[in-house]
Design a protein around this motif. Sequence first.
Motif, short mmCIF file in Angstrom:
data_model
loop_
_atom_site.label_atom_id
_atom_site.label_comp_id
_atom_site.label_asym_id
_atom_site.label_seq_id
_atom_site.Cartn_x
_atom_site.Cartn_y
_atom_site.Cartn_z
N ASN A 199 0.85 -1.20 0.08
CA ASN A 199 -0.09 0.00 -0.05
C ASN A 199 0.91 1.19 -0.08
O ASN A 199 2.07 1.14 0.22
CB ASN A 199 -1.00 0.02 1.27
CG ASN A 199 -1.77 -1.36 1.48
OD1 ASN A 199 -1.14 -2.24 1.84
ND2 ASN A 199 -3.02 -1.23 0.84
N ARG A 200 0.21 2.39 -0.34
CA ARG A 200 1.10 3.72 -0.15
C ARG A 200 0.14 4.61 1.07
O ARG A 200 -1.07 4.43 0.95
CB ARG A 200 1.09 4.44 -1.64
CG ARG A 200 2.15 3.51 -2.39
CD ARG A 200 2.40 4.51 -3.60
NE ARG A 200 3.24 5.68 -3.36
CZ ARG A 200 3.90 6.30 -4.20
NH1 ARG A 200 3.84 5.94 -5.60
NH2 ARG A 200 4.58 7.31 -3.85
N THR B 85 -3.87 3.69 0.37
CA THR B 85 -4.40 3.16 -1.00
C THR B 85 -4.11 1.66 -1.35
O THR B 85 -3.18 1.10 -0.60
CB THR B 85 -3.78 4.23 -2.13
OG1 THR B 85 -2.44 3.99 -1.88
CG2 THR B 85 -3.80 5.67 -1.69
N PHE C 261 -1.72 6.48 -7.60
CA PHE C 261 -1.70 6.85 -6.30
C PHE C 261 -1.90 8.28 -6.21
O PHE C 261 -2.91 8.91 -5.47
CB PHE C 261 -0.52 6.64 -5.78
CG PHE C 261 -0.18 7.34 -4.21
CD1 PHE C 261 -0.95 7.07 -3.22
CD2 PHE C 261 0.52 8.63 -4.34
CE1 PHE C 261 -0.74 7.68 -2.00
CE2 PHE C 261 0.74 9.36 -3.14
CZ PHE C 261 -0.04 8.81 -2.12
N TYR C 262 -1.58 9.19 -7.21
CA TYR C 262 -1.72 10.56 -7.36
C TYR C 262 -3.20 10.77 -7.72
O TYR C 262 -3.79 11.73 -7.44
CB TYR C 262 -0.80 11.18 -8.50
CG TYR C 262 0.71 11.34 -7.71
CD1 TYR C 262 0.69 11.79 -6.53
CD2 TYR C 262 1.63 11.43 -8.70
CE1 TYR C 262 2.06 11.67 -5.86
CE2 TYR C 262 3.04 11.43 -8.08
CZ TYR C 262 3.11 11.76 -6.91
OH TYR C 262 4.55 12.12 -6.37
N THR D 148 -3.58 0.70 -4.32
CA THR D 148 -2.34 0.85 -5.42
C THR D 148 -1.16 1.14 -4.71
O THR D 148 -0.88 2.09 -3.72
CB THR D 148 -2.90 1.62 -6.60
OG1 THR D 148 -1.82 1.43 -7.57
CG2 THR D 148 -2.76 2.98 -6.06
N VAL D 149 -0.02 0.47 -5.37
CA VAL D 149 1.34 1.22 -5.25
C VAL D 149 1.92 1.88 -6.36
O VAL D 149 3.03 2.61 -6.24
CB VAL D 149 2.33 -0.08 -4.54
CG1 VAL D 149 1.92 -0.45 -3.42
CG2 VAL D 149 2.32 -0.83 -5.75
N LYS D 150 1.19 1.76 -7.57
CA LYS D 150 1.79 2.51 -8.66
C LYS D 150 1.53 4.23 -8.52
O LYS D 150 0.61 4.77 -8.05
CB LYS D 150 0.90 2.31 -9.83
CG LYS D 150 1.12 0.55 -10.33
CD LYS D 150 0.41 0.45 -11.45
CE LYS D 150 0.57 -0.91 -11.93
NZ LYS D 150 0.02 -1.35 -13.18
N THR D 151 2.70 4.73 -8.80
CA THR D 151 2.61 6.39 -8.66
C THR D 151 1.57 7.10 -9.36
O THR D 151 0.91 7.94 -8.48
CB THR D 151 4.02 7.01 -8.99
OG1 THR D 151 5.09 6.08 -8.32
CG2 THR D 151 4.29 8.58 -8.91
N GLN E 191 -5.27 10.21 -4.71
CA GLN E 191 -5.05 11.62 -3.63
C GLN E 191 -5.87 12.74 -4.01
O GLN E 191 -6.20 13.53 -3.37
CB GLN E 191 -3.51 11.73 -3.78
CG GLN E 191 -3.18 12.63 -2.89
CD GLN E 191 -1.66 12.90 -2.37
OE1 GLN E 191 -0.95 12.55 -1.55
NE2 GLN E 191 -0.93 13.31 -3.55
N LEU F 213 -1.36 7.88 2.24
CA LEU F 213 -2.07 9.10 1.95
C LEU F 213 -2.02 9.83 3.14
O LEU F 213 -2.76 9.51 4.07
CB LEU F 213 -3.03 8.87 1.14
CG LEU F 213 -3.87 10.05 0.70
CD1 LEU F 213 -4.52 9.30 -0.67
CD2 LEU F 213 -4.75 10.94 1.58
#
Length: 338
Positions: A241-242, A301, A309-310, A303-306, A313, A244
């Motif tokens: 995960n990423r 999140t 993720f943006y 997803t871990v894909k940048t 966000q 936020l």
Amino acid sequence: MMILDAIFKILCAMSALLFVNKLIFDGISRVKSKVTSTGNTWFLLILDAAYMPLQFCILIFGIYRIAHLFEYQFIMNNIDHGYQVSMLMVMSSFLLRFKQNIEHVLDEEKEYLFTKFDPALVTLFSQIIKVTIIFCVVAIALYIVGIPFQSLMMLQGAVTIALGVSAQNVLGNGFGGIMILLYKPFEIGDLISSPDKKIEGYVEEIRWDRTRIMNLDRRPLSIPNSMFNQIIIVNASKMRNRHLVQNINLSYKNIDKVDAITTQIQAMLKSHDGIDTKLAASAHLVEFGAQSLRIHVSAFTKTVKTSVFYQVQQDVCIQIAQIIKNNEAEIVLVTNVL
């Protein structure tokens, strides 16, 4: 008459050599065409690897037989050693060509094979096999020409000591490469960074001595593998995960609306498709600042894909702003007072 007789024998030997050479390679061509139709890849690799070395083998054998026509003492004393060393070189050429052919097949089938085999590990073993073949050929050749085996061992020991003193960095890089391939802190395609060094980018190649990384601004970095044993590596591609995180500053006149705003933000996070609801998601008032109330929003999140993720966000931030607007509250821009 003796000279003419020698010339005649040489011409006959060369003619026989060319005739045998043509017969052999016509036979190889026919066998190769038949094997191609059957799809026997390994036999094709062997035939292709043997094609050029076999030519040299026939040529060397012919020269060896022709040399025996002359009874000069110098030639007779050295022809056997030269013949053995030459045949040894031909054999090593065949082995190296066969290894190279296997590498080409692996490269063509890498999309399938490298799901089972690490390409960096294949490259490392290929280099080890190449060095081993060359070392064995040199050692056997020196032994053939009359250098004792004990002398070879002493030479090996001296070379090892010299390498240990003068090539510590090379050995360190090689050891670092082996550790990377065994423990796999990162793999090709991973996004890695280091808080200790200005390193951040995608791993493109892992060699036995160094690793190539493509920086986020598309600048290639070539990093010695020994460095990875001394620094901290963060592998973003291994994340599940990423995180936020957002900090929102509200006006003090909206303090009576904080509870409603944080409750609605938490509900939005729990229902958002891009947020992992199995992990903690929160929105709380955490600080009475000098100019505003600070609300801390935290979630993880899926997803871990940048890029994704943006997007998540951005959507979360827009919905938070809408919640604040619906509650007739106001976001405050905090400025530093000198």
